[in-house]
Design a protein around this motif. Structure first.
Motif, PDB file in Angstrom:
ATOM      1  N   GLU A  57      42.923  38.752  55.908  1.00 49.71           N
ATOM      2  CA  GLU A  57      42.952  39.808  54.899  1.00 49.71           C
ATOM      3  C   GLU A  57      41.557  40.398  54.824  1.00 49.71           C
ATOM      4  OE1 GLU A  57      44.747  38.802  51.197  1.00 49.71           O
ATOM      5  OE2 GLU A  57      46.511  37.886  52.141  1.00 49.71           O
ATOM      6  N   HIS A  58      41.468  41.702  55.032  1.00 44.43           N
ATOM      7  CA  HIS A  58      40.153  42.332  55.098  1.00 44.43           C
ATOM      8  C   HIS A  58      39.509  42.396  53.712  1.00 44.43           C
ATOM      9  CE1 HIS A  58      37.097  44.192  57.374  1.00 44.43           C
ATOM     10  NE2 HIS A  58      37.174  45.379  56.808  1.00 44.43           N
ATOM     11  N   SER A  59      38.238  42.750  53.681  1.00 40.34           N
ATOM     12  CA  SER A  59      37.430  42.659  52.461  1.00 40.34           C
ATOM     13  C   SER A  59      37.680  43.775  51.453  1.00 40.34           C
ATOM     14  CB  SER A  59      35.938  42.661  52.832  1.00 40.34           C
ATOM     15  OG  SER A  59      35.615  43.812  53.602  1.00 40.34           O
ATOM     16  N   TRP A  60      38.417  44.811  51.829  1.00 38.56           N
ATOM     17  CA  TRP A  60      38.651  45.936  50.926  1.00 38.56           C
ATOM     18  C   TRP A  60      39.370  45.507  49.648  1.00 38.56           C
ATOM     19  CZ3 TRP A  60      41.464  48.456  55.538  1.00 38.56           C
ATOM     20  CH2 TRP A  60      40.540  48.925  56.474  1.00 38.56           C
ATOM     21  N   GLN A  61      39.092  46.178  48.556  1.00 37.58           N
ATOM     22  CA  GLN A  61      39.796  45.894  47.312  1.00 37.58           C
ATOM     23  C   GLN A  61      41.278  46.220  47.441  1.00 37.58           C
ATOM     24  OE1 GLN A  61      37.728  49.615  45.287  1.00 37.58           O
ATOM     25  NE2 GLN A  61      39.182  48.807  43.834  1.00 37.58           N
ATOM     26  N   SER A  62      41.608  47.231  48.232  1.00 45.45           N
ATOM     27  CA  SER A  62      43.005  47.641  48.359  1.00 45.45           C
ATOM     28  C   SER A  62      43.863  46.579  49.008  1.00 45.45           C
ATOM     29  CB  SER A  62      43.104  48.945  49.158  1.00 45.45           C
ATOM     30  OG  SER A  62      42.508  48.810  50.427  1.00 45.45           O
ATOM     31  N   THR A  63      43.269  45.697  49.815  1.00 48.29           N
ATOM     32  CA  THR A  63      44.039  44.655  50.480  1.00 48.29           C
ATOM     33  C   THR A  63      44.755  43.775  49.469  1.00 48.29           C
ATOM     34  OG1 THR A  63      42.354  44.654  52.225  1.00 48.29           O
ATOM     35  CG2 THR A  63      43.929  42.848  52.233  1.00 48.29           C
ATOM     36  N   ILE A  64      44.153  43.581  48.314  1.00 49.41           N
ATOM     37  CA  ILE A  64      44.797  42.805  47.243  1.00 49.41           C
ATOM     38  C   ILE A  64      45.298  43.715  46.139  1.00 49.41           C
ATOM     39  CG2 ILE A  64      44.439  41.071  45.437  1.00 49.41           C
ATOM     40  CD1 ILE A  64      42.200  40.896  48.407  1.00 49.41           C
ATOM     41  N   GLN A  65      44.418  44.595  45.656  1.00 40.91           N
ATOM     42  CA  GLN A  65      44.782  45.413  44.502  1.00 40.91           C
ATOM     43  C   GLN A  65      45.846  46.456  44.822  1.00 40.91           C
ATOM     44  OE1 GLN A  65      41.203  47.006  42.734  1.00 40.91           O
ATOM     45  NE2 GLN A  65      40.307  44.988  42.401  1.00 40.91           N
ATOM     46  N   GLY A  66      45.876  46.937  46.068  1.00 34.84           N
ATOM     47  CA  GLY A  66      46.878  47.933  46.435  1.00 34.84           C
ATOM     48  C   GLY A  66      48.283  47.408  46.244  1.00 34.84           C
ATOM     49  N   PHE A  67      48.521  46.170  46.693  1.00 36.99           N
ATOM     50  CA  PHE A  67      49.840  45.570  46.523  1.00 36.99           C
ATOM     51  C   PHE A  67      50.130  45.285  45.056  1.00 36.99           C
ATOM     52  CE2 PHE A  67      49.135  44.406  51.041  1.00 36.99           C
ATOM     53  CZ  PHE A  67      50.276  44.998  51.564  1.00 36.99           C
ATOM     54  N   ALA A  68      49.122  44.785  44.351  1.00 42.11           N
ATOM     55  CA  ALA A  68      49.314  44.492  42.927  1.00 42.11           C
ATOM     56  C   ALA A  68      49.665  45.756  42.151  1.00 42.11           C
ATOM     57  CB  ALA A  68      48.049  43.847  42.354  1.00 42.11           C
ATOM     58  N   ASN A  69      48.943  46.844  42.429  1.00 44.97           N
ATOM     59  CA  ASN A  69      49.201  48.098  41.727  1.00 44.97           C
ATOM     60  C   ASN A  69      50.587  48.652  42.041  1.00 44.97           C
ATOM     61  OD1 ASN A  69      46.671  48.126  40.502  1.00 44.97           O
ATOM     62  ND2 ASN A  69      45.724  49.245  42.196  1.00 44.97           N
ATOM     63  N   ALA A  70      50.985  48.557  43.314  1.00 46.84           N
ATOM     64  CA  ALA A  70      52.281  49.103  43.717  1.00 46.84           C
ATOM     65  C   ALA A  70      53.438  48.276  43.175  1.00 46.84           C
ATOM     66  CB  ALA A  70      52.365  49.174  45.240  1.00 46.84           C
ATOM     67  N   GLN A  71      53.299  46.963  43.230  1.00 48.91           N
ATOM     68  CA  GLN A  71      54.416  46.091  42.883  1.00 48.91           C
ATOM     69  C   GLN A  71      54.462  45.696  41.416  1.00 48.91           C
ATOM     70  OE1 GLN A  71      53.888  42.863  45.709  1.00 48.91           O
ATOM     71  NE2 GLN A  71      54.752  44.042  47.401  1.00 48.91           N
ATOM     72  N   LYS A  72      53.323  45.804  40.717  1.00 43.32           N
ATOM     73  CA  LYS A  72      53.275  45.365  39.318  1.00 43.32           C
ATOM     74  C   LYS A  72      52.530  46.313  38.383  1.00 43.32           C
ATOM     75  CE  LYS A  72      55.271  41.227  39.039  1.00 43.32           C
ATOM     76  NZ  LYS A  72      56.342  40.913  38.053  1.00 43.32           N
ATOM     77  N   GLY A  73      51.651  47.147  38.932  1.00 45.01           N
ATOM     78  CA  GLY A  73      50.741  47.902  38.085  1.00 45.01           C
ATOM     79  C   GLY A  73      51.245  49.223  37.557  1.00 45.01           C
ATOM     80  N   ASP A  74      52.385  49.720  38.084  1.00 43.68           N
ATOM     81  CA  ASP A  74      52.960  50.976  37.600  1.00 43.68           C
ATOM     82  C   ASP A  74      51.902  52.078  37.556  1.00 43.68           C
ATOM     83  OD1 ASP A  74      54.980  52.612  36.681  1.00 43.68           O
ATOM     84  OD2 ASP A  74      54.837  51.953  34.596  1.00 43.68           O
ATOM     85  N   ASN A  75      51.179  52.256  38.677  1.00 44.29           N
ATOM     86  CA  ASN A  75      50.011  53.137  38.621  1.00 44.29           C
ATOM     87  C   ASN A  75      50.319  54.627  38.744  1.00 44.29           C
ATOM     88  OD1 ASN A  75      50.574  53.277  41.365  1.00 44.29           O
ATOM     89  ND2 ASN A  75      48.470  52.929  42.029  1.00 44.29           N
ATOM     90  N   THR A  76      51.596  54.990  38.784  1.00 44.48           N
ATOM     91  CA  THR A  76      51.932  56.414  38.688  1.00 44.48           C
ATOM     92  C   THR A  76      52.279  56.794  37.246  1.00 44.48           C
ATOM     93  OG1 THR A  76      54.260  55.978  39.239  1.00 44.48           O
ATOM     94  CG2 THR A  76      52.769  56.518  41.061  1.00 44.48           C
ATOM     95  N   ASN A  77      52.275  55.820  36.370  1.00 50.49           N
ATOM     96  CA  ASN A  77      52.592  56.037  34.961  1.00 50.49           C
ATOM     97  C   ASN A  77      51.296  56.087  34.151  1.00 50.49           C
ATOM     98  OD1 ASN A  77      53.453  55.976  32.318  1.00 50.49           O
ATOM     99  ND2 ASN A  77      54.525  54.018  32.479  1.00 50.49           N
ATOM    100  N   PRO A  78      50.965  57.242  33.548  1.00 49.76           N
ATOM    101  CA  PRO A  78      49.710  57.365  32.777  1.00 49.76           C
ATOM    102  C   PRO A  78      49.584  56.342  31.651  1.00 49.76           C
ATOM    103  CG  PRO A  78      50.707  59.514  33.137  1.00 49.76           C
ATOM    104  CD  PRO A  78      51.724  58.505  33.560  1.00 49.76           C
ATOM    105  N   SER A  79      50.721  55.783  31.211  1.00 50.35           N
ATOM    106  CA  SER A  79      50.694  54.782  30.150  1.00 50.35           C
ATOM    107  C   SER A  79      50.846  53.363  30.689  1.00 50.35           C
ATOM    108  CB  SER A  79      51.827  55.063  29.142  1.00 50.35           C
ATOM    109  OG  SER A  79      51.695  56.348  28.573  1.00 50.35           O
ATOM    110  N   GLY A  80      50.923  53.230  32.004  1.00 58.86           N
ATOM    111  CA  GLY A  80      51.109  51.922  32.612  1.00 58.86           C
ATOM    112  C   GLY A  80      49.856  51.084  32.570  1.00 58.86           C
ATOM    113  N   PRO A  81      49.965  49.822  33.001  1.00 60.03           N
ATOM    114  CA  PRO A  81      48.817  48.896  32.900  1.00 60.03           C
ATOM    115  C   PRO A  81      47.614  49.301  33.739  1.00 60.03           C
ATOM    116  CG  PRO A  81      50.644  47.905  34.121  1.00 60.03           C
ATOM    117  CD  PRO A  81      51.173  49.141  33.485  1.00 60.03           C
ATOM    118  N   TYR A  82      47.838  50.012  34.848  1.00 57.85           N
ATOM    119  CA  TYR A  82      46.700  50.432  35.669  1.00 57.85           C
ATOM    120  C   TYR A  82      45.762  51.315  34.866  1.00 57.85           C
ATOM    121  CZ  TYR A  82      44.010  52.748  39.372  1.00 57.85           C
ATOM    122  OH  TYR A  82      42.991  53.256  40.139  1.00 57.85           O
ATOM    123  N   PHE A  83      46.319  52.252  34.110  1.00 59.02           N
ATOM    124  CA  PHE A  83      45.491  53.175  33.327  1.00 59.02           C
ATOM    125  C   PHE A  83      45.121  52.605  31.958  1.00 59.02           C
ATOM    126  CE2 PHE A  83      47.363  56.284  36.326  1.00 59.02           C
ATOM    127  CZ  PHE A  83      46.199  56.887  36.751  1.00 59.02           C
TER     128      PHE A  83
END
Length: 443
Positions: free
Chosen positions: A204-230
């Motif tokens: 797994e490469h050192s980029w933040q997206s290698t871990i956070q990208g999956f977390a955001n897509a599968q759990k973070g609801d990052n297309t929702n302005p009221s979701g946990p990502y924001f």
């Protein structure tokens, strides 16, 4: 990025079979995305930004394909360092010395460049794009479009079948949870060592997206302005970090400190068979095929599987992440070159451009049966059914959702990522601290 919350990426069954024919100088096809008029026979020379030209063939592929349509337009590619691409480009933009065509390497910079009057409004081009072109929403700022996508990547699981066979471990079946992935990586490491191989189970490469990208897509609801990502509640990332730390501590994955200190590259780690698995974006397909052909990567049988999922509810349509890559027009372009630049942007989202990109293993922004067939027709591509299914069937959420504060949040979360992966701060504490900063807008 996909229109709406998520769209299935590159499905053959639902792909739009668009015409493969194209014309130039006034004859528009493919939903208005082929060149229209570059000024007749008057020669025009455009400049375009790019990076790593020796290992990133997509730029020259697009230029060459456009040249067959518009022989009177010459496009010269200016190469930038990929590690400082945006900073160098912004310096040139500020000095009004930037290329005519701006390749948008990371969609999250669109807001900064659009509001800084560095990019031109290209809504007229985007409004004519066919529905089979995805990712355009990533370049929208305040209701206007500042970029045209030509590539749409999604993260997949690459695996080395030869190493799996050597370890006596069953290859991925497309129905893995994260627990399955972690356990398999550990089993591979143990069995490969017993078989006399130094290869680890995964990389797994050192980029933040290698871990956070999956977390955001599968759990973070990052297309929702009221979701946990924001909102700043990043507790959903905790299990993802616990997994990778477990892999590091067990020796099934290279430690983060070793990756960064030794400047390890993901291409070499997988291509030279130092790891049996690797989570990576679909852009790696073209690189791996090219490197196996040139000898820069070892010869081995490889395949692709869907990314691991939280649970079985998404096995039929796996959830993953990925941003588009696009082109914009320098707001300070010479007016005499503007039409040619617009024609090129329209072209990069066309069927002809998509087929050319697919021919070198790049995942274009336009999905069609012809595109998918072109990708897997190439020499060196996997021939198994799962690889094709993984490539074409999934829901792709954005890595960087379009927002005025995405870059700020990304910076805060990158600091948390570094602290966690270097094991200087425990994951729960680092994520909580990041959440407080986001909630307080402590950028």
């Amino acid at each position: 990025m996909r229109s709406g919350k998520a769209l299935a990426a590159l499905t053959i069954a639902g792909a739009l079979a668009l015409s493969m024919t194209g014309c130039s100088n006034g004859n528009s096809t493919n939903g208005g995305t082929t060149p229209t008029d570059t000024g007749g026979t008057t020669p025009v020379t455009l400049s375009m930004s790019g990076w790593s030209l020796s290992t990133t063939p997509e730029f020259q592929t697009l230029v060459d394909a456009f040249k067959t349509k518009e022989p009177n337009v010459t496009i010269q590619i200016k190469e930038y360092d990929p590690n400082t691409y945006e900073n160098l480009l912004l310096t040139d933009m500020t000095a009004k010395q930037a290329p005519d065509i701006i390749t948008i390497k990371q969609a999250k910079y669109t807001y900064q460049w659009a509001t800084g009057n560095q990019l031109m409004d290209v809504s007229d081009i985007v409004s004519s794009l066919p529905s089979s072109v995805t990712g355009a929403v990533s370049y929208q700022v305040n209701g206007k479009s500042y970029g045209v996508p030509y590539r749409q990547d999604s993260w997949l699981l690459f695996y080395n079948k030869d190493l799996f066979d050597k370890a006596g471990v069953a290859i991925p079946d497309g129905k893995w949870t994260w627990d399955d992935y972690v356990n398999t990586a550990k089993e591979l490491t143990t069995n490969l060592k017993a078989a006399g191989s130094a290869a680890l189970g995964t990389y797994e490469h050192s980029w933040q997206s290698t871990i956070q990208g999956f977390a955001n897509a599968q759990k973070g609801d990052n297309t929702n302005p009221s979701g946990p990502y924001f909102s700043g509640d990043y507790s959903y990332m905790l299990p993802y970090y616990q997994n990778v730390l477990s892999l590091q501590d067990s020796g099934a994955q290279v430690a983060y400190a070793d990756v960064t200190t030794n400047k390890l590259t993901y291409q070499a780690q997988f291509g030279k068979e130092s790891a049996a698995m690797m989570l990576m974006g679909s852009w790696y397909i073209a690189t791996l095929v090219s490197q196996q052909k040139s000898g820069d990567a070892d010869q081995f049988t490889w395949g692709m599987a869907p990314a691991p999922q939280v649970d079985s509810s998404t096995f039929s349509t796996p959830v993953t992440f990925g941003d588009p890559t696009g082109m914009g027009i320098n707001a300070n372009i010479d007016p005499s070159k503007l039409q040619a630049a617009k024609d090129f942007l329209a072209f990069v989202a066309s069927q002809d451009a998509a087929t050319a990109l697919a021919g070198i293993g790049i995942t274009p922004s336009m999905s069609s049966a012809a595109v998918t067939a072109a990708v897997f027709a190439g020499a060196g591509m996997p021939t198994d059914t799962l690889s094709q299914t993984a490539f074409q069937t999934h829901k792709t959420y954005p890595e960087n959702p379009s927002s005025a504060i995405t870059m700020n949040i990304s910076t805060v979360l990158n600091d948390a990522h570094t602290a966690i992966m270097s094991e200087s701060t425990d994951p729960a504490t680092a994520l909580a601290q990041a959440g407080t900063k986001v909630q307080n807008k402590d950028w």
